[in-house]
Motif scaffolding. Structure first.
Motif, PDB file in Angstrom:
ATOM      1  N   GLU A 170       0.835  -1.193   0.000  1.00 51.02           N
ATOM      2  CA  GLU A 170       0.000   0.000   0.000  1.00 51.02           C
ATOM      3  C   GLU A 170       0.875   1.250   0.000  1.00 51.02           C
ATOM      4  N   ALA A 171       0.554   2.170  -0.915  1.00 53.37           N
ATOM      5  CA  ALA A 171       1.212   3.481  -0.918  1.00 53.37           C
ATOM      6  C   ALA A 171       0.366   4.418  -0.073  1.00 53.37           C
ATOM      7  N   ILE A 172       0.993   5.041   0.913  1.00 52.50           N
ATOM      8  CA  ILE A 172       0.271   5.880   1.864  1.00 52.50           C
ATOM      9  C   ILE A 172       0.897   7.275   1.888  1.00 52.50           C
ATOM     10  N   ARG A 173       0.053   8.250   1.682  1.00 55.05           N
ATOM     11  CA  ARG A 173       0.496   9.634   1.867  1.00 55.05           C
ATOM     12  C   ARG A 173       0.343   9.962   3.352  1.00 55.05           C
ATOM     13  N   ALA A 174       1.447  10.152   4.035  1.00 48.29           N
ATOM     14  CA  ALA A 174       1.416  10.490   5.461  1.00 48.29           C
ATOM     15  C   ALA A 174       1.421  12.011   5.590  1.00 48.29           C
ATOM     16  N   GLU A 175       0.433  12.538   6.275  1.00 44.58           N
ATOM     17  CA  GLU A 175       0.327  13.996   6.420  1.00 44.58           C
ATOM     18  C   GLU A 175      -0.567  14.264   7.627  1.00 44.58           C
ATOM     19  N   GLY A 176      -0.024  14.929   8.637  1.00 46.46           N
ATOM     20  CA  GLY A 176      -0.769  15.116   9.879  1.00 46.46           C
ATOM     21  C   GLY A 176      -0.812  13.805  10.659  1.00 46.46           C
ATOM     22  N   ASP A 177      -1.870  13.622  11.442  1.00 43.23           N
ATOM     23  CA  ASP A 177      -2.007  12.406  12.260  1.00 43.23           C
ATOM     24  C   ASP A 177      -2.914  11.400  11.567  1.00 43.23           C
ATOM     25  N   SER A 178      -2.530  10.143  11.625  1.00 42.04           N
ATOM     26  CA  SER A 178      -3.411   9.074  11.140  1.00 42.04           C
ATOM     27  C   SER A 178      -4.355   8.671  12.260  1.00 42.04           C
ATOM     28  N   ASP A 179      -5.355   7.869  11.924  1.00 43.41           N
ATOM     29  CA  ASP A 179      -6.133   7.200  12.963  1.00 43.41           C
ATOM     30  C   ASP A 179      -5.229   6.205  13.690  1.00 43.41           C
ATOM     31  N   TRP A 180      -5.670   5.808  14.862  1.00 40.82           N
ATOM     32  CA  TRP A 180      -5.027   4.657  15.496  1.00 40.82           C
ATOM     33  C   TRP A 180      -5.482   3.394  14.778  1.00 40.82           C
ATOM     34  N   ARG A 181      -4.527   2.551  14.412  1.00 38.47           N
ATOM     35  CA  ARG A 181      -4.857   1.306  13.718  1.00 38.47           C
ATOM     36  C   ARG A 181      -4.343   0.128  14.540  1.00 38.47           C
ATOM     37  N   ARG A 182      -4.932  -1.025  14.314  1.00 33.49           N
ATOM     38  CA  ARG A 182      -4.536  -2.230  15.060  1.00 33.49           C
ATOM     39  C   ARG A 182      -4.381  -3.378  14.075  1.00 33.49           C
ATOM     40  N   THR A 183      -3.478  -4.276  14.412  1.00 33.36           N
ATOM     41  CA  THR A 183      -3.179  -5.383  13.515  1.00 33.36           C
ATOM     42  C   THR A 183      -2.889  -6.644  14.317  1.00 33.36           C
ATOM     43  N   ALA A 184      -3.278  -7.775  13.730  1.00 35.02           N
ATOM     44  CA  ALA A 184      -3.039  -9.061  14.393  1.00 35.02           C
ATOM     45  C   ALA A 184      -1.790  -9.751  13.867  1.00 35.02           C
ATOM     46  N   HIS A 185      -1.153  -9.129  12.856  1.00 34.44           N
ATOM     47  CA  HIS A 185       0.077  -9.720  12.302  1.00 34.44           C
ATOM     48  C   HIS A 185       1.075  -8.597  12.063  1.00 34.44           C
ATOM     49  N   ASP A 186       2.334  -8.937  11.906  1.00 43.68           N
ATOM     50  CA  ASP A 186       3.359  -7.928  11.629  1.00 43.68           C
ATOM     51  C   ASP A 186       3.075  -7.233  10.304  1.00 43.68           C
ATOM     52  N   GLU A 187       3.298  -5.937  10.283  1.00 44.10           N
ATOM     53  CA  GLU A 187       3.347  -5.156   9.053  1.00 44.10           C
ATOM     54  C   GLU A 187       4.679  -4.399   9.064  1.00 44.10           C
ATOM     55  N   PHE A 188       5.042  -3.865   7.892  1.00 41.18           N
ATOM     56  CA  PHE A 188       6.328  -3.170   7.803  1.00 41.18           C
ATOM     57  C   PHE A 188       6.142  -1.883   7.008  1.00 41.18           C
ATOM     58  N   ALA A 189       6.575  -0.782   7.602  1.00 40.00           N
ATOM     59  CA  ALA A 189       6.400   0.532   6.978  1.00 40.00           C
ATOM     60  C   ALA A 189       7.762   1.052   6.515  1.00 40.00           C
ATOM     61  N   LEU A 190       7.909   1.245   5.216  1.00 46.65           N
ATOM     62  CA  LEU A 190       9.143   1.780   4.650  1.00 46.65           C
ATOM     63  C   LEU A 190       8.883   3.223   4.219  1.00 46.65           C
ATOM     64  N   VAL A 191       9.605   4.151   4.815  1.00 47.25           N
ATOM     65  CA  VAL A 191       9.443   5.553   4.427  1.00 47.25           C
ATOM     66  C   VAL A 191      10.189   5.787   3.113  1.00 47.25           C
ATOM     67  N   MET A 192       9.445   6.239   2.116  1.00 49.83           N
ATOM     68  CA  MET A 192      10.038   6.492   0.797  1.00 49.83           C
ATOM     69  C   MET A 192      10.381   7.971   0.618  1.00 49.83           C
ATOM     70  N   ASP A 193       9.768   8.837   1.415  1.00 43.42           N
ATOM     71  CA  ASP A 193      10.039  10.269   1.321  1.00 43.42           C
ATOM     72  C   ASP A 193       9.558  10.926   2.610  1.00 43.42           C
ATOM     73  N   GLY A 194      10.313  11.902   3.104  1.00 39.09           N
ATOM     74  CA  GLY A 194       9.893  12.670   4.261  1.00 39.09           C
ATOM     75  C   GLY A 194      10.239  12.015   5.588  1.00 39.09           C
ATOM     76  N   GLU A 195       9.559  12.468   6.633  1.00 36.00           N
ATOM     77  CA  GLU A 195       9.812  11.982   8.001  1.00 36.00           C
ATOM     78  C   GLU A 195       8.482  11.622   8.645  1.00 36.00           C
ATOM     79  N   VAL A 196       8.441  10.481   9.281  1.00 37.65           N
ATOM     80  CA  VAL A 196       7.198   9.983   9.875  1.00 37.65           C
ATOM     81  C   VAL A 196       7.495   9.466  11.291  1.00 37.65           C
ATOM     82  N   GLU A 197       6.682   9.925  12.238  1.00 41.95           N
ATOM     83  CA  GLU A 197       6.763   9.387  13.598  1.00 41.95           C
ATOM     84  C   GLU A 197       5.743   8.255  13.725  1.00 41.95           C
TER      85      GLU A 197
END
Lengths: 166, 327
Positions: A58-85
């Motif tokens: 999934e390509a995600i535009r990160a900008e401001g705050d996201s919702d809180w999300r929950r997952t039952a399995h590992d996911e992996f977030a690779l930052v392709m541009d910018g800075e994300v907390e």
């Protein structure tokens, strides 16, 4: 002697390649560009740019705050541009996703479980979003995340809009 | 087809150039200063020794990989995950029509044992088959020592994510200096602040820095695992030494720089497309094609695989379409 320059893309500067057809249909190659998709997405839309059976990228535009999300399995977030907390909390037992849930789903409220920690990631940094955790992204400026996950209720499919068709 | 049940490697004494010759079923392999010669009952073939060794290195290190590893347009292997076909001309329309093609099936451990011995014997001290041409010496000449450290490299395969506990660890100057073509890649680390007790689950690392320190080319290595979804990034320079024939859909994400893919029909070799990938581009490779990449400058490529063992049968029997998405 050659001075090598490594070229990465960004929201503000990207150039798409493409499929040059000899004897085939370009739609079979599902060709898109992560930055192009993020440039045309609303914040935190989860737009599939890759799909291999139940698995998605999934390509995600990160900008401001996201919702809180929950997952039952590992996911992996690779930052392709910018800075994300990324802020992580352990899910309390009653916050666990229903059995069989794939991908991530909204939590709908502030997490009740203990805070696990946080990560501040920039271009090229990969962050583990661990199973049984709640997470929230925050980006002061528009950023781009590529998420390795499984298709879920919030995965968006826009192949006809994002892919080369001729 | 012949199914060999023993793991004996049939090798000759060194020939006039110092290299052993190998027999595997009805195939015979021989090398001299410049070339490798392959013979089978209905034909024969010749390849440059450097190209042959680069292809064989990948086939051995990847345990025959997913699907078909074409050494070139004539010779290669098909992985059946337990047994392996060794073929000549099987996926070449002209050889098929001339009835010069030949296939034999072997237990995986048998063919691997022969390939490993061949690779070890035929790789001279000066040559590293995994390195880019600019970063290795010559493959040619009479036998001159060996390079066992290079040809027996351990394949990197993370179980969860690089840097996690009991998993593949980060690369450092001590073991993996930054490649000359990635000297400008940022080596910063993410800020990671776990609360006490959560150190094992709050993890992040710099993938691009990790890749900038890869000492090999065209060698996908697992860095993160979401069930059967595997991120297998790799650094590419010059030409993919094999033509990979898919037995499932695989995906490419161009992380940096540019790669040009020549895509052909998997079974006949007929040209189908040319795919040019630039940073941020994503493309699927259908399950019935074969592809070979060209990278003018060392590039970071994310190969995304689905390791579900049921897939080859589902695609081969037409239960799944060869392309991933209809739209």
């Amino acid at each position: 002697m050659t001075t090598y320059v490594t070229r990465f893309g960004s929201l503000n500067q990207y150039e798409k390649g493409g499929v040059e057809i000899i004897d085939d249909d370009p739609k079979r190659y599902t060709f898109s560009n992560i930055f192009d998709v993020a440039a045309h997405s609303r914040p935190y839309e989860k737009v599939a740019v890759g799909k291999n059976r139940q698995y998605v990228l999934e390509a995600i535009r990160a900008e401001g705050d996201s919702d809180w999300r929950r997952t039952a399995h590992d996911e992996f977030a690779l930052v392709m541009d910018g800075e994300v907390e990324v802020v992580l909390h352990r899910l309390s037992p009653d916050e666990e996703p229903p059995e069989g849930t794939q991908g991530s789903i909204q939590l709908g409220h502030e997490p009740a479980g203990p805070r696990m920690g946080r990560v501040v990631a920039r271009r090229g940094h990969m962050t583990l979003l661990p199973a049984h955790a709640a997470y929230r992204f925050r980006a002061e400026k528009p950023a781009v995340v590529l998420l390795q996950t499984i298709e879920g209720a919030d995965t968006l499919y826009r192949w006809g809009e994002i892919c080369q068709t001729h | 087809m012949t199914l060999l049940m023993d793991t004996n490697v049939i090798a000759s004494e060194p020939n006039a150039h110092g290299y052993a010759e190998f027999t595997l079923g009805e195939f015979h392999f021989r090398r001299d200063e410049y070339f490798v010669y392959v013979k089978w009952p209905t034909g024969s073939h010749v390849m440059s020794a450097d190209a042959f060794l680069r292809a064989m290195q990948r086939d051995v290190a990847w345990n025959f990989f997913y699907g078909i590893v074409n050494f070139d347009g004539v010779v290669g292997t098909v992985n059946h995950y337990g047994t392996v076909d060794l073929f000549a001309g099987r996926y070449n329309d002209a050889y098929r029509k001339a009835e010069m093609d030949h296939v034999e099936n072997f237990q995986s451990e048998n063919i691997k044992a022969t390939f490993e011995r061949m690779l070890a014997d035929w790789t001279n001290a000066s040559f590293d088959p995994f390195a880019s041409p600019e970063e290795t010496g010559s493959a040619f000449g009479d036998k001159n020592g060996s390079n066992l450290a290079a040809v027996t490299r351990r394949r990197v395969a993370s179980r969860r994510m690089v840097s996690c506990d009991d998993d593949e660890q980060l690369r450092t100057d001590a073991t993996h200096p930054i490649n000359r073509m990635f000297a400008d890649v940022a080596q910063d680390s993410p800020l990671v602040e776990p609360e006490p007790g959560f150190e094992s689950d709050v993890k992040a690392y710099n993938l691009f820095a990790y890749l900038s320190r890869s000492d090999v080319t065209w060698n996908p290595s697992v860095v993160s695992v979401c069930k059967d979804s595997l991120y297998c990034p790799t650094t590419e320079e010059y030409i993919l030494p094999i033509i990979h024939g898919n037995d499932r859909v695989e995906w490419f994400v161009q992380l940096s720089d540019e790669i040009i893919w020549a895509v052909e029909d998997r079974d006949t070799g007929a040209a189908r497309t040319r795919v040019v990938m630039k940073p941020g581009d994503v493309a699927s490779m259908p399950a019935n094609i074969r592809h070979q990449g060209y990278a003018p400058k060392r590039a970071m490529l994310l190969v995304w695989e689905n390791a579900d063992g049921a897939l080859p049968e589902l695609y081969a029997t037409g239960k799944l379409p060869s392309h991933p998405v209809d739209f």
